[in-house]
Scaffold this motif. Structure first.
Motif, short mmCIF file in Angstrom:
data_model
loop_
_atom_site.label_atom_id
_atom_site.label_comp_id
_atom_site.label_asym_id
_atom_site.label_seq_id
_atom_site.Cartn_x
_atom_site.Cartn_y
_atom_site.Cartn_z
N TYR A 34 1.29 -1.02 -0.17
CA TYR A 34 -0.33 0.19 0.14
C TYR A 34 0.73 0.79 -0.25
CZ TYR A 34 -3.33 3.72 2.01
OH TYR A 34 -4.05 5.26 1.87
N LEU A 35 1.66 1.16 0.59
CA LEU A 35 3.16 2.34 0.40
C LEU A 35 3.99 2.34 -0.43
CD1 LEU A 35 3.83 1.85 4.74
CD2 LEU A 35 1.68 4.07 3.21
N VAL A 36 3.92 2.03 -0.55
CA VAL A 36 5.72 1.28 -1.84
C VAL A 36 4.85 1.37 -3.10
CG1 VAL A 36 7.52 -0.19 -2.92
CG2 VAL A 36 6.94 0.88 0.27
N GLY A 37 3.79 0.55 -3.15
CA GLY A 37 3.58 -0.44 -4.76
C GLY A 37 3.83 -1.66 -4.55
N SER A 38 4.63 -2.55 -4.18
CA SER A 38 5.43 -3.45 -4.08
C SER A 38 5.24 -4.14 -3.35
CB SER A 38 6.70 -3.55 -5.27
OG SER A 38 7.39 -4.97 -5.28
N ALA A 39 5.12 -5.30 -2.50
CA ALA A 39 5.61 -6.20 -1.69
C ALA A 39 6.30 -7.00 -2.02
CB ALA A 39 4.12 -6.46 -0.83
N PRO A 40 7.85 -7.48 -2.37
CA PRO A 40 8.86 -8.66 -3.11
C PRO A 40 8.66 -8.85 -1.32
CG PRO A 40 9.10 -6.31 -3.12
CD PRO A 40 8.13 -6.30 -2.54
N PRO A 41 8.61 -10.52 -1.56
CA PRO A 41 8.75 -11.66 -0.58
C PRO A 41 9.94 -10.67 0.81
CG PRO A 41 8.66 -12.85 -2.55
CD PRO A 41 8.69 -11.08 -3.20
N ARG A 61 15.69 -10.26 -1.63
CA ARG A 61 16.45 -10.12 -3.24
C ARG A 61 15.99 -9.30 -3.83
NH1 ARG A 61 12.10 -10.67 -5.65
NH2 ARG A 61 10.76 -12.26 -5.27
N THR A 62 16.83 -8.62 -5.08
CA THR A 62 16.58 -7.37 -5.79
C THR A 62 14.70 -8.23 -6.34
OG1 THR A 62 18.44 -7.65 -6.59
CG2 THR A 62 16.56 -6.05 -8.29
N PRO A 63 13.54 -7.22 -6.39
CA PRO A 63 12.94 -6.61 -6.30
C PRO A 63 12.77 -7.25 -7.75
CG PRO A 63 12.65 -5.23 -5.55
CD PRO A 63 14.09 -6.17 -5.38
N GLU A 64 11.53 -7.85 -8.77
CA GLU A 64 11.21 -8.96 -9.79
C GLU A 64 10.43 -8.16 -10.47
OE1 GLU A 64 9.78 -12.49 -9.48
OE2 GLU A 64 12.12 -13.37 -8.24
N THR A 66 6.76 -8.34 -10.61
CA THR A 66 5.82 -9.10 -11.73
C THR A 66 4.67 -8.30 -11.64
OG1 THR A 66 6.19 -10.58 -9.59
CG2 THR A 66 7.33 -10.99 -11.37
N PRO A 67 3.48 -8.52 -11.90
CA PRO A 67 2.22 -8.17 -11.41
C PRO A 67 1.77 -8.83 -10.61
CG PRO A 67 2.31 -9.40 -14.12
CD PRO A 67 3.15 -9.26 -13.35
N VAL A 68 1.75 -9.86 -9.99
CA VAL A 68 1.37 -10.52 -8.48
C VAL A 68 2.53 -9.50 -7.80
CG1 VAL A 68 1.12 -12.13 -6.95
CG2 VAL A 68 0.76 -12.43 -9.36
N GLU A 69 3.48 -8.92 -7.74
CA GLU A 69 4.39 -8.34 -6.43
C GLU A 69 4.11 -7.06 -6.59
OE1 GLU A 69 9.09 -7.93 -6.56
OE2 GLU A 69 8.68 -10.33 -6.25
N GLY A 70 4.13 -6.67 -8.19
CA GLY A 70 4.15 -5.41 -7.82
C GLY A 70 5.33 -3.85 -8.27
N ARG A 71 5.76 -3.51 -8.20
CA ARG A 71 6.55 -2.44 -9.28
C ARG A 71 6.97 -1.62 -7.95
NH1 ARG A 71 8.87 -3.29 -13.82
NH2 ARG A 71 7.85 -4.08 -15.28
N PRO A 72 7.76 -1.53 -7.21
CA PRO A 72 8.25 -0.24 -6.10
C PRO A 72 8.12 1.20 -6.31
CG PRO A 72 10.06 -2.16 -5.97
CD PRO A 72 8.83 -2.18 -7.52
N ASP A 73 7.67 1.75 -5.59
CA ASP A 73 8.38 3.22 -6.20
C ASP A 73 8.92 3.82 -6.56
OD1 ASP A 73 7.89 5.92 -6.57
OD2 ASP A 73 6.41 6.63 -4.28
N GLU A 74 9.38 4.47 -7.40
CA GLU A 74 11.00 4.41 -8.31
C GLU A 74 11.45 5.62 -6.97
OE1 GLU A 74 10.94 5.71 -12.66
OE2 GLU A 74 10.16 3.25 -12.61
N LEU A 78 16.13 1.85 -2.46
CA LEU A 78 16.24 0.46 -2.34
C LEU A 78 17.10 -0.14 -2.26
CD1 LEU A 78 14.46 -2.68 -3.40
CD2 LEU A 78 15.65 -2.79 -5.42
N HIS A 79 17.39 -1.00 -0.67
CA HIS A 79 18.68 -1.83 0.15
C HIS A 79 18.32 -3.14 -0.11
CE1 HIS A 79 21.69 -2.26 1.74
NE2 HIS A 79 21.14 -2.84 2.90
N VAL A 80 18.72 -3.32 -1.10
CA VAL A 80 18.94 -5.14 -1.24
C VAL A 80 20.38 -5.45 0.20
CG1 VAL A 80 19.00 -7.27 -2.40
CG2 VAL A 80 18.19 -5.27 -3.43
N LEU A 81 19.23 -6.27 1.26
CA LEU A 81 20.51 -7.19 1.86
C LEU A 81 21.74 -8.01 1.62
CD1 LEU A 81 17.88 -8.46 4.51
CD2 LEU A 81 18.79 -6.24 4.52
#
Length: 371
Positions: A34-41, A61-64, A66-74, A78-81
């Motif tokens: 809701y706050l980002v546009g995406s919810a990667p696992p 991990r790096t967000p993919e 996908t339509p199910v996952e959504g796209r993060p707000d550009e 973004l920080h990938v662990l």
């Protein structure tokens, strides 16, 4: 939608600051989306202590995208662990402490005890506060883009159900029909089914949340279906009951007409300012008066959106009043053990009378059809 997501984060930041916390950690997936546009696992959102430019989405991990996952707000950092298997929530607590935050509001209702303790161990000087259901409360009233997504999900769901009604049903199993409905949802543009599709025949009909079995459709059965599409993360629900292959029996007509009248009464109460429990009472009163009080579900409906069950709850003890632009289900039903039953379920958006009253998103006929 990036601007909308930024506005949502700003509202949460203001609420968090007013409660005395310098930073906030959002870990519940639907709230992150809701706050980002995406919810990667495994992803979490940190609202930093030094303003929106320090907000960060932490992901294992790096967000993919996908339509199910959504796209993060550009517009969001973004920080990938770097360490596989690391906990993004724990890393976020370290980020907040390093940025000088003295307090961090967290979603205690989502975190396990072990994760909560891990947050304290990585940043022992960071005071953990309760964020509560702040994001869930923001999510109740939908904006026009959210409602447009729900409207499209409703159209997809109606298409899938309409096609099934044109096919031969006698002899097919509940499980097969459920799988076919889910395939048709995706064929018509759904990113995924909104929830596990329910198909119940004969003695299984009318049962809320029935898991399809290998029982085959027979002449004279009631057939109940409940399905919905997930479109861009937004989910709707429709439920219908039909009679298979013959004219309905008198008891089937009587029960169907009763549930239909209860559902209509509840739908007609939907308006801004109406108490949640009044919607439930409108349906429940009619069914109880007919002697079916013991067979009724706990609630008449609920909110929908990024989750198929959200606030508000339309239940006897629910507190609160409806607002405009709140999508809800109205889904009364009666199940008679050993015989079957009826469920009728629609998704609607609450609108004031001046705007035409509640907007129906699921329009498949509610006539008692013999298929």
């Amino acid at each position: 939608m990036s601007e909308a997501h930024g506005i949502r984060r700003g509202r949460l930041r203001d609420r968090t600051a007013a409660a005395g916390s310098e930073a906030a950690l959002v870990s519940r997936p639907a709230n992150v989306r809701y706050l980002v546009g995406s919810a990667p696992p495994g992803a979490v959102l940190l609202l930093g202590p030094e303003g929106p430019e320090h907000d960060v989405l932490l992901c294992p991990r790096t967000p993919e995208g996908t339509p199910v996952e959504g796209r993060p707000d550009e517009a969001l950092r973004l920080h990938v662990l770097p360490t596989p298997g690391a906990d993004a929530a724990v890393a976020a607590a370290g980020f907040a402490a390093a940025a000088g935050a003295g307090s961090l509001a967290v979603e205690e209702h989502h975190l396990t005890v072990a994760r909560y303790r891990a947050l304290g161990s990585v940043a022992p000087r960071l005071r953990l506060a309760e964020l509560g259901s702040a994001v869930e409360q923001q999510r109740i009233v939908k904006d026009q883009e959210e409602i447009a997504a729900l409207r499209t999900a409703g159209e997809i769901t109606d298409q899938a159900l309409g096609e099934l009604l044109e096919s031969i049903l006698v002899g097919r199993t509940e499980r097969h029909l459920a799988l076919e409905l889910e395939r048709r949802l995706v064929d018509h543009g759904a990113d995924a089914p909104a929830f596990a599709t329910s198909v119940g025949t004969g003695p299984h009909s009318g049962r809320a949340g029935h898991r399809p079995t290998d029982r085959r459709v027979e002449e004279g059965d009631f057939l109940s279906v409940c399905l919905g599409a997930d479109f861009r993360g937004y989910r709707v629900e429709i439920g219908r009951t039909f009679v298979i292959g013959t004219s309905p029996a008198d008891w089937q007509i009587e029960l169907y007409d009763l549930v239909f009248a209860a559902q209509r009464a509840a739908r007609e109460t939907l308006a801004p300012g109406v108490e949640y429990r009044e919607v439930d009472r409108a349906a429940r009163h009619r069914l109880e008066a007919a002697g079916y009080g013991e067979a009724l579900p706990a609630s008449t409906g609920h909110g929908v959106g990024l989750e198929i069950v959200e606030d508000p709850q339309l239940a006897p003890s629910a507190m609160g009043k409806l607002d405009a632009c709140v999508p809800v289900t109205v889904e009364p039903g009666v199940h008679l053990p050993g015989r079957g039953g009826v469920r009728i379920d629609d998704t609607l958006v609450v609108r004031p009378e001046a705007d035409g009253g509640p907007e129906l998103l699921t329009i498949t006929t509610k006539e008692l059809l013999a298929l």
